[in-house]
Design a protein around this motif. Structure first.
Motif, mmCIF file in Angstrom:
data_model
loop_
_atom_site.group_PDB
_atom_site.id
_atom_site.type_symbol
_atom_site.label_atom_id
_atom_site.label_comp_id
_atom_site.label_asym_id
_atom_site.label_seq_id
_atom_site.Cartn_x
_atom_site.Cartn_y
_atom_site.Cartn_z
ATOM 1 N N ILE A 53 0.826 -1.207 0.000
ATOM 2 C CA ILE A 53 0.000 0.000 0.000
ATOM 3 C C ILE A 53 0.859 1.256 0.000
ATOM 4 O O ILE A 53 0.523 2.248 -0.646
ATOM 5 C CB ILE A 53 -0.965 -0.012 1.208
ATOM 6 N N ASN A 54 1.990 1.226 0.698
ATOM 7 C CA ASN A 54 2.836 2.414 0.844
ATOM 8 C C ASN A 54 4.015 2.350 -0.123
ATOM 9 O O ASN A 54 5.048 1.773 0.192
ATOM 10 C CB ASN A 54 3.334 2.529 2.281
ATOM 11 N N LEU A 55 3.842 2.949 -1.292
ATOM 12 C CA LEU A 55 4.889 2.991 -2.306
ATOM 13 C C LEU A 55 5.399 4.425 -2.432
ATOM 14 O O LEU A 55 4.684 5.374 -2.095
ATOM 15 C CB LEU A 55 4.343 2.491 -3.645
ATOM 16 N N PRO A 56 6.613 4.607 -2.955
ATOM 17 C CA PRO A 56 7.184 5.955 -2.995
ATOM 18 C C PRO A 56 6.533 6.914 -4.006
ATOM 19 O O PRO A 56 6.607 8.124 -3.821
ATOM 20 C CB PRO A 56 8.648 5.710 -3.355
ATOM 21 N N ASP A 57 5.901 6.400 -5.044
ATOM 22 C CA ASP A 57 5.334 7.299 -6.057
ATOM 23 C C ASP A 57 3.805 7.357 -6.007
ATOM 24 O O ASP A 57 3.218 8.426 -5.944
ATOM 25 C CB ASP A 57 5.833 6.946 -7.460
ATOM 26 N N PHE A 58 3.133 6.239 -6.070
ATOM 27 C CA PHE A 58 1.673 6.163 -5.981
ATOM 28 C C PHE A 58 1.329 5.324 -4.757
ATOM 29 O O PHE A 58 2.106 4.457 -4.387
ATOM 30 C CB PHE A 58 1.056 5.459 -7.198
#
Length: 114
Positions: A53-58
């Motif tokens: 769920i926690n990605l650097p871009d989206f």
């Protein structure tokens, strides 16, 4: 079952790959962010995308929504080290089949959602 792992932490991708392959899944690719995850999902045609769920871009909800737009899309299972209660109805709205906490990842948990 062919799986694509999308997570920004190399150590989690490696551990998830080992675990899922040991339990009979075929991990066909890995991606470190939402953009590369979307590209890999399109190129590799996995059956399942294990998506952080926690990605650097989206965020993973946005990526899941984009993947699930296609009627022939792979099934998406969201994951996070955070508690699922923090996400409320976002998991269902994203088009994902469900959520598995990273600490409880197993082939059995993924299959139960599919």
């Amino acid at each position: 079952m062919k799986v694509l792992i999308v997570d920004d932490h190399p150590s989690f991708r490696s551990a998830a790959r080992l675990l899922l392959e040991h339990e009979g899944f075929e991990v066909i690719g890995e991606a470190e962010d939402g953009a590369s995850g979307l590209a890999a999902a399109s190129e590799l045609s996995p059956d399942v995308v294990l998506l952080d769920i926690n990605l650097p871009d989206f965020d993973g909800f946005d990526v899941a929504s984009r993947i699930c737009l296609d009627h022939a899309a792979p099934k998406v299972v969201l994951t996070s080290s955070r508690d699922s209660r923090e996400f409320g109805p976002l998991v269902g709205r994203s088009g994902a089949k469900g959520f598995v906490p990273k600490g409880e990842l197993s082939a059995e948990r993924i299959c139960a959602l599919l």
